[in-house]
Write a protein that holds these residues in place. Structure first.
Motif, PDB file in Angstrom:
ATOM      1  N   ILE A  17       0.754  -1.170  -0.016  1.00 22.31           N
ATOM      2  CA  ILE A  17      -0.081   0.027  -0.085  1.00 22.31           C
ATOM      3  C   ILE A  17       0.911   1.372  -0.079  1.00 22.31           C
ATOM      4  O   ILE A  17       1.950   1.268   0.617  1.00 22.31           O
ATOM      5  CB  ILE A  17      -0.984  -0.177   1.097  1.00 22.31           C
ATOM      6  CG1 ILE A  17      -1.664  -1.435   1.256  1.00 22.31           C
ATOM      7  CG2 ILE A  17      -1.882   1.147   1.152  1.00 22.31           C
ATOM      8  CD1 ILE A  17      -2.475  -1.422   2.951  1.00 22.31           C
ATOM      9  N   GLY A  18       0.404   2.188  -0.922  1.00 27.32           N
ATOM     10  CA  GLY A  18       1.202   3.438  -0.973  1.00 27.32           C
ATOM     11  C   GLY A  18       0.600   4.428  -1.980  1.00 27.32           C
ATOM     12  O   GLY A  18       0.071   4.097  -2.811  1.00 27.32           O
ATOM     13  N   ARG A  19       0.775   5.734  -1.491  1.00 26.46           N
ATOM     14  CA  ARG A  19       0.354   6.718  -2.499  1.00 26.46           C
ATOM     15  C   ARG A  19       0.931   6.828  -3.907  1.00 26.46           C
ATOM     16  O   ARG A  19       2.090   5.893  -3.941  1.00 26.46           O
ATOM     17  CB  ARG A  19       0.056   8.111  -1.867  1.00 26.46           C
ATOM     18  CG  ARG A  19      -0.887   8.181  -0.694  1.00 26.46           C
ATOM     19  CD  ARG A  19      -0.751   9.716  -0.239  1.00 26.46           C
ATOM     20  NE  ARG A  19       0.374  10.150   0.227  1.00 26.46           N
ATOM     21  CZ  ARG A  19       0.632  11.251   1.061  1.00 26.46           C
ATOM     22  NH1 ARG A  19      -0.391  11.752   1.277  1.00 26.46           N
ATOM     23  NH2 ARG A  19       1.775  11.598   1.673  1.00 26.46           N
ATOM     24  N   ASN A  20       0.518   7.344  -4.782  1.00 28.08           N
ATOM     25  CA  ASN A  20       1.073   7.630  -6.061  1.00 28.08           C
ATOM     26  C   ASN A  20       2.537   8.405  -5.803  1.00 28.08           C
ATOM     27  O   ASN A  20       2.560   9.175  -4.892  1.00 28.08           O
ATOM     28  CB  ASN A  20       0.436   8.390  -6.994  1.00 28.08           C
ATOM     29  CG  ASN A  20      -0.810   7.821  -7.665  1.00 28.08           C
ATOM     30  OD1 ASN A  20      -0.923   6.571  -7.598  1.00 28.08           O
ATOM     31  ND2 ASN A  20      -1.896   8.523  -8.105  1.00 28.08           N
ATOM     32  N   GLY A  21       3.758   7.714  -6.571  1.00 29.27           N
ATOM     33  CA  GLY A  21       4.863   8.134  -6.254  1.00 29.27           C
ATOM     34  C   GLY A  21       5.680   7.728  -4.894  1.00 29.27           C
ATOM     35  O   GLY A  21       6.615   8.287  -4.599  1.00 29.27           O
ATOM     36  N   ALA A  22       4.874   6.926  -4.188  1.00 31.51           N
ATOM     37  CA  ALA A  22       5.533   6.546  -2.907  1.00 31.51           C
ATOM     38  C   ALA A  22       6.626   5.619  -2.990  1.00 31.51           C
ATOM     39  O   ALA A  22       7.551   5.397  -2.205  1.00 31.51           O
ATOM     40  CB  ALA A  22       4.467   5.718  -2.217  1.00 31.51           C
TER      41      ALA A  22
END
Lengths: 304, 319
Positions: A36-41
């Protein structure tokens, strides 16, 4: 514990930008790992390093227990769908799979048809990929990743663009692969509720750093229901809760308390507060959602 | 490796643009025959003064060659920009003289003044040594090569292979096979075009077969060496535009500027080591010294370009 993937301080730097920063992550054999991670993480970059598409700048990577140069020989056991499915648009679904089968030396009769049926594309086998919908391309991408029967499947946002039925189908495919073939799967997705339904372990990455790695049970406990209490004076309510043996609660502000235990005991809590002359304005069970937990963890306010 | 070659061949066989290219090459072969035949007819009838531009250059080529050689057989130059007699280029090189700058693609056709072709094989050989095929093949090879990158398909296979160099090298082998096939298709097209034009009165030129086969092989090797360079540039720059531009500039003689500058500044004739110059220099009458030199240049170039390409491809991130 036998890990299929194990990293120690894995780092990837592009120029002055650190895409993946000192990540130490572990994936057990036969589990579905939700990333799990945001865009660009840094999710995609990390996955690229696992599949050998990008070389780490620093750190150690272990695949199937092999490290160093020996890792190269293990990447052939990895199937991937990273960023986009990587298909020739002028070729049909069948021809794309045929190309990959030829490259891997697979000549088994009916193998391609089997893969197409698995992802529900048997009817579109001869259709050119440029005429496929986004969902069909994603499904073909999964079929491509399955060519050769990998032991580790790495899927980057595989349910992007799929309709609810398509998502359910992909979920079933992945569960079947894990349960019947003991395949290890790493999957990233923005649809966290879907990820929650299938993953056994979760890794949360933010700004290139792995900020938490937890099991489904641990995540469930963190995302459990709680009582939201709004009253006229929290200083009068707290001794009442203590008196009831409730210790796991949090005073949010002057008139709000979150209670994390005895969630099914709403009536008794209300009666006790009323007896202590505490005016209850709201007493409600709130379901903590995975998204909320995730946003809280990675700093949701930054999104505002 | 063999599996990758199989995959590449499958792609070539199923790519529409490759068939389009084959058709264009066939049409161009027919067009080439009809153009030169028309020019020869006019020349034989003494009306060549009416031409200007390219055909004037062709006639000049014929006259010069006829005067210089003092024999009956002349040489017709056709080309995109035949500024001067292309034969001087070849002969100058063969004799070790200074090579004149010659921009554009030049084809020297062995057609006799009465309008007949001295032999089919000689005609065909001169056509491939013009480097014209490379123009088309440069585009095709770059498109074929970069499609795997641009579509992202490369991600599907690169992680499955222990050595990435085999991906690059398999394309080189496929390109070599495709090159040979295209040359053979050109041969068949030209044969039928000439056969139709001359009503079947065409000498196959079996007497030049002994000269033809080894020199054809050298030409094939040189063509493959040239395209290796194009693939190498495309790999390093990751750009189809760059690969096609540099390839076409090299074919049309842009590199001659660099040769000239080096010649002036360092007094070193680099043209001997350029693939394009070697393609032009090896003709059916060339001696073994010229052929061996071209062969060596071709082999070394292929090795150098492939080592650079493979190394670069193996080291860099795929995606």
């Amino acid at each position: 514990m036998e890990y299929v993937v194990s990293t120690k301080g894995l780092t990837k730097v592009y120029g002055k930008h650190t895409a993946v920063d000192n990540v130490s992550l572990h994936i057990k054999r036969g589990e579905i790992y939700g990333f799990i991670g945001r865009n660009g993480a840094g999710k995609t970059t990390f996955m690229k390093m696992l599949t050998g598409l990008a070389a780490p700048t620093a750190g150690e990577l272990s695949l199937f227990g092999k490290t160093g140069e020996a890792v190269k020989s293990q990447t052939e056991r990895v199937g991937n769908l990273i960023e986009d499915p990587g298909l020739y648009p002028q070729f049909s679904g069948y021809q794309n799979l045929k190309c990959k089968c030829l490259a891997l030396g697979i000549h088994k009769e009916g193998y391609i048809e089997e893969l197409l049926a698995m992802v529900g594309l048997e009817a579109a086998a001869k259709k050119k990929v440029k005429k496929y919908s986004l969902g069909m391309k994603q499904r073909l991408g999964i079929a491509m990743a399955l060519v050769g029967g990998p032991d580790l499947l790495i899927l980057d946002e595989p349910i992007n663009g799929l309709d609810p039925q398509g998502i359910a189908e992909v979920r079933d495919i992945l569960l079947k692969l894990r349960d019947e073939q003991n395949m290890t799967i790493m999957i990233s997705s923005h649809i966290l509720e879907e990820l929650y339904k299938i993953a056994d372990t979760f890794g949360i990455i933010n700004k290139g750093k792995l900020i938490q790695e937890l099991s489904k049970e641990e995540l469930s406990s963190k995302c459990s229901d709680y009582i939201e209490l709004k009253c006229d004076d929290t200083s009068k309510a707290c001794p009442v809760l203590d008196g009831m043996g409730i210790s796991d609660y949090k005073v949010v502000d002057n008139d709000t308390i979150y209670i994390y235990e005895q969630v099914d005991n709403l009536g008794a809590i209300n009666k006790a507060l009323a007896n202590a002359d505490v005016m209850v304005n709201l007493l409600n069970v709130v379901q903590e959602r995975l998204e909320n937990y995730f946003l809280e963890l990675v700093g949701g306010e930054e999104n505002a | 490796m063999l599996n990758l070659i199989r995959m590449n061949n499958y792609r070539v066989r199923h790519m529409t643009c490759m068939y389009v290219l084959v058709i264009i090459i066939c049409l161009f072969a027919v067009f080439s025959v009809s153009t030169i035949s028309a020019a020869v007819e006019e020349m034989a009838s003494g009306e060549y003064e009416e031409y200007d531009g390219m055909v004037d250059a062709m006639i000049a080529g014929y006259n010069d060659a006829a005067i210089e050689d003092g024999n009956e057989e002349g040489v017709i130059n056709i080309g995109i920009d035949a500024e001067e007699n292309g034969d001087a280029y070849k002969e100058g090189y063969e004799l070790g003289q200074e090579v004149s700058m010659n921009f554009g693609i030049v084809s020297n056709q062995p057609i006799q003044p009465d309008g007949t072709v001295s032999s089919y094989l000689a005609y065909y050989y001169e056509d491939i040594s013009s480097g014209l095929l490379l123009m088309f093949l440069t585009i095709a090879v770059v498109l074929f090569y970069n499609r795997e990158q641009n579509s992202g398909f490369i991600k599907n296979i690169s992680s499955k292979l222990t050595s990435r160099t085999s991906i690059f090298f398999s394309k080189f082998v496929t390109m070599g096979i495709y090159m040979l096939v295209i040359m053979l298709i050109t041969a068949v097209s030209e044969y039928f075009a000439l056969w139709i034009y001359y009503d079947g009165n065409l000498t196959f030129g079996i007497n030049v077969l002994d000269d033809f086969v080894p020199k054809f092989c050298v030409q094939l090797l040189l063509h493959i060496a040239f395209l290796s360079g194009v693939i190498m540039v495309t790999t390093v720059t990751k750009s189809s535009t760059m690969g096609i531009t540099i390839g076409i500039l090299a074919i049309t003689g842009f590199s001659d500027f660099i040769v000239l500058i080096i010649k002036v500044l360092l007094d070193f004739d680099m043209s001997k080591y350029l693939i394009r110059c070697n393609i032009a220099s090896v003709n059916l009458n060339s001696g073994s010294e010229v052929v061996n030199h071209a062969l060596l240049v071709g082999i070394i170039t292929i090795i150098v370009y492939n080592v650079i390409g493979c190394t670069w491809f193996a080291k860099r991130d795929i995606a």
